[in-house]
Design a protein around this motif. Structure first.
Motif, PDB file in Angstrom:
ATOM      1  N   UNK A  30       0.416  -1.491   0.020  1.00  0.00           N
ATOM      2  CA  UNK A  30       0.210   0.410  -0.394  1.00  0.00           C
ATOM      3  C   UNK A  30       1.247   1.589   0.201  1.00  0.00           C
ATOM      4  N   UNK A  31       0.790   2.429  -0.726  1.00  0.00           N
ATOM      5  CA  UNK A  31       1.572   3.643  -0.677  1.00  0.00           C
ATOM      6  C   UNK A  31       0.693   5.164  -1.024  1.00  0.00           C
ATOM      7  N   UNK A  32       1.079   6.289  -0.868  1.00  0.00           N
ATOM      8  CA  UNK A  32       0.057   6.967  -1.056  1.00  0.00           C
ATOM      9  C   UNK A  32      -0.222   7.366  -2.039  1.00  0.00           C
ATOM     10  N   UNK A  65       2.819  -2.530  11.239  1.00  0.00           N
ATOM     11  CA  UNK A  65       3.985  -4.021  11.525  1.00  0.00           C
ATOM     12  C   UNK A  65       3.796  -4.960  10.768  1.00  0.00           C
ATOM     13  N   UNK A  66       2.707  -5.157   9.463  1.00  0.00           N
ATOM     14  CA  UNK A  66       2.378  -5.617   9.062  1.00  0.00           C
ATOM     15  C   UNK A  66       3.178  -5.587   7.683  1.00  0.00           C
ATOM     16  N   UNK A  67       4.215  -6.075   6.758  1.00  0.00           N
ATOM     17  CA  UNK A  67       4.572  -6.531   5.581  1.00  0.00           C
ATOM     18  C   UNK A  67       3.907  -6.252   4.402  1.00  0.00           C
ATOM     19  N   UNK A  68       3.504  -5.892   3.507  1.00  0.00           N
ATOM     20  CA  UNK A  68       3.630  -4.974   2.114  1.00  0.00           C
ATOM     21  C   UNK A  68       3.210  -6.424   0.977  1.00  0.00           C
ATOM     22  N   UNK A  69       3.877  -7.627   1.997  1.00  0.00           N
ATOM     23  CA  UNK A  69       2.938  -8.648   0.734  1.00  0.00           C
ATOM     24  C   UNK A  69       2.412  -9.549   1.636  1.00  0.00           C
ATOM     25  N   UNK A  70       2.189  -8.783   2.510  1.00  0.00           N
ATOM     26  CA  UNK A  70       0.998 -10.309   3.878  1.00  0.00           C
ATOM     27  C   UNK A  70      -0.193  -8.623   3.630  1.00  0.00           C
ATOM     28  N   UNK A  71      -0.027  -7.664   3.212  1.00  0.00           N
ATOM     29  CA  UNK A  71      -1.213  -6.853   3.807  1.00  0.00           C
ATOM     30  C   UNK A  71      -2.798  -7.234   1.990  1.00  0.00           C
ATOM     31  N   UNK A  72      -3.009  -7.833   2.157  1.00  0.00           N
ATOM     32  CA  UNK A  72      -4.803  -7.820   1.566  1.00  0.00           C
ATOM     33  C   UNK A  72      -4.806  -6.558   1.904  1.00  0.00           C
ATOM     34  N   UNK A  73      -5.611  -5.665   2.489  1.00  0.00           N
ATOM     35  CA  UNK A  73      -6.893  -4.464   2.300  1.00  0.00           C
ATOM     36  C   UNK A  73      -6.618  -3.963   3.633  1.00  0.00           C
ATOM     37  N   UNK A  74      -6.120  -2.034   3.586  1.00  0.00           N
ATOM     38  CA  UNK A  74      -6.956  -2.022   5.007  1.00  0.00           C
ATOM     39  C   UNK A  74      -7.672  -0.463   4.785  1.00  0.00           C
ATOM     40  N   UNK A  75      -8.831  -0.430   5.374  1.00  0.00           N
ATOM     41  CA  UNK A  75      -9.823   0.539   5.365  1.00  0.00           C
ATOM     42  C   UNK A  75     -10.569  -0.036   4.317  1.00  0.00           C
ATOM     43  N   UNK A  76     -11.822   0.965   3.942  1.00  0.00           N
ATOM     44  CA  UNK A  76     -13.034   1.616   2.878  1.00  0.00           C
ATOM     45  C   UNK A  76     -12.169   1.738   1.655  1.00  0.00           C
ATOM     46  N   UNK A  77     -12.611   0.630   0.497  1.00  0.00           N
ATOM     47  CA  UNK A  77     -12.052   0.604  -0.402  1.00  0.00           C
ATOM     48  C   UNK A  77     -13.374   1.832  -1.039  1.00  0.00           C
ATOM     49  N   UNK A  78     -12.449   3.102  -1.881  1.00  0.00           N
ATOM     50  CA  UNK A  78     -13.537   4.124  -2.327  1.00  0.00           C
ATOM     51  C   UNK A  78     -13.673   4.101  -3.484  1.00  0.00           C
ATOM     52  N   UNK A  91      -3.809   0.808  -3.463  1.00  0.00           N
ATOM     53  CA  UNK A  91      -2.869  -0.973  -3.120  1.00  0.00           C
ATOM     54  C   UNK A  91      -3.634  -1.657  -4.002  1.00  0.00           C
ATOM     55  N   UNK A  92      -3.077  -1.371  -4.967  1.00  0.00           N
ATOM     56  CA  UNK A  92      -3.436  -3.003  -6.160  1.00  0.00           C
ATOM     57  C   UNK A  92      -4.302  -1.183  -7.019  1.00  0.00           C
ATOM     58  N   UNK A  93      -4.004  -0.459  -7.935  1.00  0.00           N
ATOM     59  CA  UNK A  93      -5.008   0.442  -7.819  1.00  0.00           C
ATOM     60  C   UNK A  93      -6.686   0.481  -7.426  1.00  0.00           C
ATOM     61  N   UNK A  94      -6.964  -0.021  -5.963  1.00  0.00           N
ATOM     62  CA  UNK A  94      -7.761   0.376  -5.706  1.00  0.00           C
ATOM     63  C   UNK A  94      -7.440   2.004  -4.246  1.00  0.00           C
ATOM     64  N   UNK A  95      -8.227   2.805  -4.469  1.00  0.00           N
ATOM     65  CA  UNK A  95      -7.925   3.708  -3.273  1.00  0.00           C
ATOM     66  C   UNK A  95      -9.082   3.135  -2.658  1.00  0.00           C
TER      67      UNK A  95
END
Length: 155
Positions: free
Chosen positions: A1-3, A51-64, A34-38
């Motif tokens: 996930x990136x800004x 604390x979670x690595x980027x490869x292990x993180x599936x998604x976080x928050x609300x997809x808008x 994250x993968x073209x999703x905001x």
């Protein structure tokens, strides 16, 4: 996930501004991509997720929304609750035209129960039934009927 970078941020804010107007600041402070999703994520949750690595993180928050391959931005259904509470223009449907809208058809002027004032063609609107539960979003248009020479508002 990136800004988001600057062009992505501009595309997201332009799309959301179409629906919310000046209430945009109430919705989005710091979206991330994250993968073209905001996703809309609070800063405290982002700090905890480091604390979670980027490869292990599936998604976080609300997809808008998401970016297409062509670079345009499309809103998703998950952002509807945020749009509904901060919408600048709202449209309420009569019970007879609710199902037609949900099946993807246009809503003609006869199917509108109530409508907020000062809606201009190409404004983004949030669509509600008379029970005030958000159904979706759309773009207001105006067409002129050749037979009647009257304008018809379509969502």
């Amino acid at each position: 996930m990136r800004p988001l970078d600057e062009t992505e941020t501009t595309a997201v804010f332009e799309k959301l501004f179409k629906f919310t107007g000046n209430n945009l600041k109430n919705i989005v402070e710091n979206p991330s991509l994250h993968k073209n999703k905001v996703y809309y994520v609070s800063e405290s949750l982002v700090k905890r997720a480091t604390n979670i690595s980027r490869t292990q993180l599936v998604s976080i928050g609300t997809c808008i929304g998401r970016f297409t391959h062509g670079g345009s931005f499309h809103l998703t259904v998950q952002c509807l609750s945020s749009l509904a509470s901060n919408a600048k223009h709202k449209v309420w449907l009569k019970p007879t035209s609710e199902m037609s809208f949900l099946y993807g058809n246009h809503v003609l002027k006869g199917g509108l129960g109530r409508i907020t004032e000062n809606i201009v063609p190409s404004d983004g609107v949030v669509v509600f039934p008379m029970s005030d539960v958000p159904l979706g979003s759309g773009i207001a248009t105006t067409t002129k009927s050749e037979k009647d020479d009257q304008k018809t508002t379509t969502v």
